[in-house]
Motif scaffolding. Sequence first.
Motif, PDB file in Angstrom:
ATOM      1  N   LEU A 297       0.818  -1.206   0.000  1.00  0.00           N
ATOM      2  CA  LEU A 297       0.000   0.000   0.000  1.00  0.00           C
ATOM      3  C   LEU A 297       0.856   1.261   0.000  1.00  0.00           C
ATOM      4  CD1 LEU A 297      -2.902  -0.977   2.431  1.00  0.00           C
ATOM      5  CD2 LEU A 297      -2.980  -0.763  -0.060  1.00  0.00           C
ATOM      6  N   TYR A 298       2.032   1.171   0.616  1.00  0.00           N
ATOM      7  CA  TYR A 298       2.949   2.325   0.577  1.00  0.00           C
ATOM      8  C   TYR A 298       3.335   2.657  -0.864  1.00  0.00           C
ATOM      9  CZ  TYR A 298       7.483   4.659   0.640  1.00  0.00           C
ATOM     10  OH  TYR A 298       8.540   5.504   0.378  1.00  0.00           O
ATOM     11  N   LEU A 299       3.666   1.620  -1.624  1.00  0.00           N
ATOM     12  CA  LEU A 299       4.022   1.837  -3.027  1.00  0.00           C
ATOM     13  C   LEU A 299       2.809   2.310  -3.832  1.00  0.00           C
ATOM     14  CD1 LEU A 299       6.421  -1.120  -3.900  1.00  0.00           C
ATOM     15  CD2 LEU A 299       6.955   1.315  -3.895  1.00  0.00           C
ATOM     16  N   CYS A 300       1.625   1.789  -3.511  1.00  0.00           N
ATOM     17  CA  CYS A 300       0.425   2.237  -4.222  1.00  0.00           C
ATOM     18  C   CYS A 300       0.230   3.743  -4.047  1.00  0.00           C
ATOM     19  CB  CYS A 300      -0.799   1.489  -3.689  1.00  0.00           C
ATOM     20  SG  CYS A 300      -0.869  -0.254  -4.169  1.00  0.00           S
ATOM     21  N   ARG A 301       0.346   4.208  -2.823  1.00  0.00           N
ATOM     22  CA  ARG A 301       0.153   5.642  -2.595  1.00  0.00           C
ATOM     23  C   ARG A 301       1.255   6.461  -3.249  1.00  0.00           C
ATOM     24  NH1 ARG A 301       0.613   8.332   3.294  1.00  0.00           N
ATOM     25  NH2 ARG A 301       2.752   7.641   2.916  1.00  0.00           N
ATOM     26  N   LYS A 302       2.496   5.982  -3.165  1.00  0.00           N
ATOM     27  CA  LYS A 302       3.610   6.732  -3.740  1.00  0.00           C
ATOM     28  C   LYS A 302       3.501   6.811  -5.254  1.00  0.00           C
ATOM     29  CE  LYS A 302       8.626   7.165  -3.397  1.00  0.00           C
ATOM     30  NZ  LYS A 302       9.871   6.607  -2.813  1.00  0.00           N
ATOM     31  N   LEU A 303       3.157   5.699  -5.892  1.00  0.00           N
ATOM     32  CA  LEU A 303       3.026   5.702  -7.348  1.00  0.00           C
ATOM     33  C   LEU A 303       1.806   6.498  -7.799  1.00  0.00           C
ATOM     34  CD1 LEU A 303       4.008   2.014  -8.168  1.00  0.00           C
ATOM     35  CD2 LEU A 303       5.443   4.052  -8.249  1.00  0.00           C
ATOM     36  N   CYS A 304       0.729   6.430  -7.026  1.00  0.00           N
ATOM     37  CA  CYS A 304      -0.439   7.247  -7.361  1.00  0.00           C
ATOM     38  C   CYS A 304      -0.079   8.729  -7.320  1.00  0.00           C
ATOM     39  CB  CYS A 304      -1.583   6.956  -6.387  1.00  0.00           C
ATOM     40  SG  CYS A 304      -2.482   5.432  -6.721  1.00  0.00           S
ATOM     41  N   ALA A 305       0.694   9.122  -6.312  1.00  0.00           N
ATOM     42  CA  ALA A 305       1.108  10.523  -6.223  1.00  0.00           C
ATOM     43  C   ALA A 305       1.960  10.913  -7.421  1.00  0.00           C
ATOM     44  CB  ALA A 305       1.869  10.758  -4.921  1.00  0.00           C
ATOM     45  N   ARG A 306       2.833  10.008  -7.864  1.00  0.00           N
ATOM     46  CA  ARG A 306       3.671  10.290  -9.024  1.00  0.00           C
ATOM     47  C   ARG A 306       2.845  10.415 -10.305  1.00  0.00           C
ATOM     48  NH1 ARG A 306       9.038  11.869  -8.322  1.00  0.00           N
ATOM     49  NH2 ARG A 306       9.847  10.868  -6.457  1.00  0.00           N
ATOM     50  N   LEU A 307       1.781   9.635 -10.394  1.00  0.00           N
ATOM     51  CA  LEU A 307       0.949   9.646 -11.588  1.00  0.00           C
ATOM     52  C   LEU A 307      -0.133  10.726 -11.532  1.00  0.00           C
ATOM     53  CD1 LEU A 307       0.470   5.801 -12.092  1.00  0.00           C
ATOM     54  CD2 LEU A 307       1.871   7.320 -13.494  1.00  0.00           C
ATOM     55  N   GLY A 308      -0.230  11.429 -10.417  1.00  0.00           N
ATOM     56  CA  GLY A 308      -1.266  12.444 -10.277  1.00  0.00           C
ATOM     57  C   GLY A 308      -2.615  11.867  -9.909  1.00  0.00           C
ATOM     58  N   LEU A 309      -2.645  10.661  -9.340  1.00  0.00           N
ATOM     59  CA  LEU A 309      -3.891  10.016  -8.921  1.00  0.00           C
ATOM     60  C   LEU A 309      -4.058  10.140  -7.418  1.00  0.00           C
ATOM     61  CD1 LEU A 309      -3.532   6.683 -10.950  1.00  0.00           C
ATOM     62  CD2 LEU A 309      -4.296   8.921 -11.761  1.00  0.00           C
ATOM     63  N   SER A 310      -5.241   9.781  -6.955  1.00  0.00           N
ATOM     64  CA  SER A 310      -5.503   9.717  -5.518  1.00  0.00           C
ATOM     65  C   SER A 310      -5.932   8.301  -5.170  1.00  0.00           C
ATOM     66  CB  SER A 310      -6.598  10.712  -5.114  1.00  0.00           C
ATOM     67  OG  SER A 310      -6.205  12.036  -5.388  1.00  0.00           O
ATOM     68  N   ILE A 311      -5.681   7.908  -3.926  1.00  0.00           N
ATOM     69  CA  ILE A 311      -6.085   6.583  -3.476  1.00  0.00           C
ATOM     70  C   ILE A 311      -6.736   6.718  -2.102  1.00  0.00           C
ATOM     71  CG2 ILE A 311      -3.771   6.125  -2.541  1.00  0.00           C
ATOM     72  CD1 ILE A 311      -4.259   3.143  -3.209  1.00  0.00           C
ATOM     73  N   ARG A 312      -7.861   6.045  -1.942  1.00  0.00           N
ATOM     74  CA  ARG A 312      -8.599   6.084  -0.678  1.00  0.00           C
ATOM     75  C   ARG A 312      -8.881   4.652  -0.241  1.00  0.00           C
ATOM     76  NH1 ARG A 312     -12.076  10.317  -3.289  1.00  0.00           N
ATOM     77  NH2 ARG A 312     -13.709   8.729  -3.425  1.00  0.00           N
ATOM     78  N   LEU A 313      -8.898   4.431   1.061  1.00  0.00           N
ATOM     79  CA  LEU A 313      -9.138   3.091   1.596  1.00  0.00           C
ATOM     80  C   LEU A 313     -10.140   3.180   2.734  1.00  0.00           C
ATOM     81  CD1 LEU A 313      -6.630   0.250   2.206  1.00  0.00           C
ATOM     82  CD2 LEU A 313      -8.102   0.961   4.093  1.00  0.00           C
ATOM     83  N   ASP A 314     -11.098   2.265   2.717  1.00  0.00           N
ATOM     84  CA  ASP A 314     -12.075   2.158   3.793  1.00  0.00           C
ATOM     85  C   ASP A 314     -12.236   0.681   4.123  1.00  0.00           C
ATOM     86  OD1 ASP A 314     -13.968   2.997   5.673  1.00  0.00           O
ATOM     87  OD2 ASP A 314     -15.599   2.578   4.275  1.00  0.00           O
TER      88      ASP A 314
END
Length: 350
Positions: A297-314
Amino acid sequence: MSLMEYVRDRAGVLAGGAVSMAFAGALLMALGVDGRAIGLLELVLAVCLLLPLLADWLRRRRFYRAVEETGDGPDGLFLPDALPEPDFWEGELLCRRLGELGRAGNDRLGQARRESREYREYVETWIHEVKTPIASARLLLENHPGTLADALEEELFQIDRYVEQALFYARSGTAERDYRVRTMALEESVRAAVRQYARPLIRAGFRLELGEWKATVYTDPKWVEFILGQLLANAVQYRSEQPVLRFACRCERDAVLLTVADNGIGIPAEDLPRVFDKGFTGANGRRAAQRSTGLGLYLCRKLCARLGLSIRLDSQPGQGTEVTLVFPRGRFHQLEDWAGSAPAEQMPIE
């Protein structure tokens, strides 16, 4: 340098001037000089003292303000030559020392970046090389089917997943040099990630549900597939007895939202604020039969930030986890040809 700071810095000079003026006034009064003459003389002395100090403050203020406004150059390097040329001794000393420290810091920064780049290149080369024997081992197992081959294939898949994770981790610091942005159909990336994780999903008995939707975004398919793969791996690792994995997509005014939801064991409420922290495994990671690395999940958030995306988890314990990827509408993230969702249907694992 503000005026009050300068006054505090020159407090000794001002105090000395005030004492001198008071002593001169007292001496003149003792000599019988007229009081108005003494007042005029005191005023002249005060002006003669304060005007040079005011001029000195204005000169220093221009220099120190220019120093404060001097920013870093390209690649974060300090540019000592950008400093203004001072016309007082302390400024010359400061410029000289800042120049020496700046050049030394730039040298160390350059050396550290070269070492980091060389190490990253080594890691990427090693990963590409180690993929060859992994692929060869899989071919050998396919030629010798059996229970042992199936068990070894499962372990090889885990090795390959960790190798891939290491590759993306090494590249995550310079993602802009590796990704290729283009128009991408989200459904194709979802199916590609599912095909990659078909074996563990089938082995775990997952039922997949995918609604009838079509969404096109502007991003890098390879990086998005890796992010989805990390979410699928977590769903497999923390699954329930009758696992279900659902994909859904909806379009909002400013974004396309892709949701990946499972009915797994869920995440405790006290762990939710830290699930994207590097190395954080939480209670589930410590209890799982297969220990978690805390990097997915750390990599998911970091790569999303690099790609200009957002990630949310519930997540709710015992009910499952829902992760939403947000592809924003904008100059670099375009949305095209979106159609509304239809009722979900089962998606075969190919």
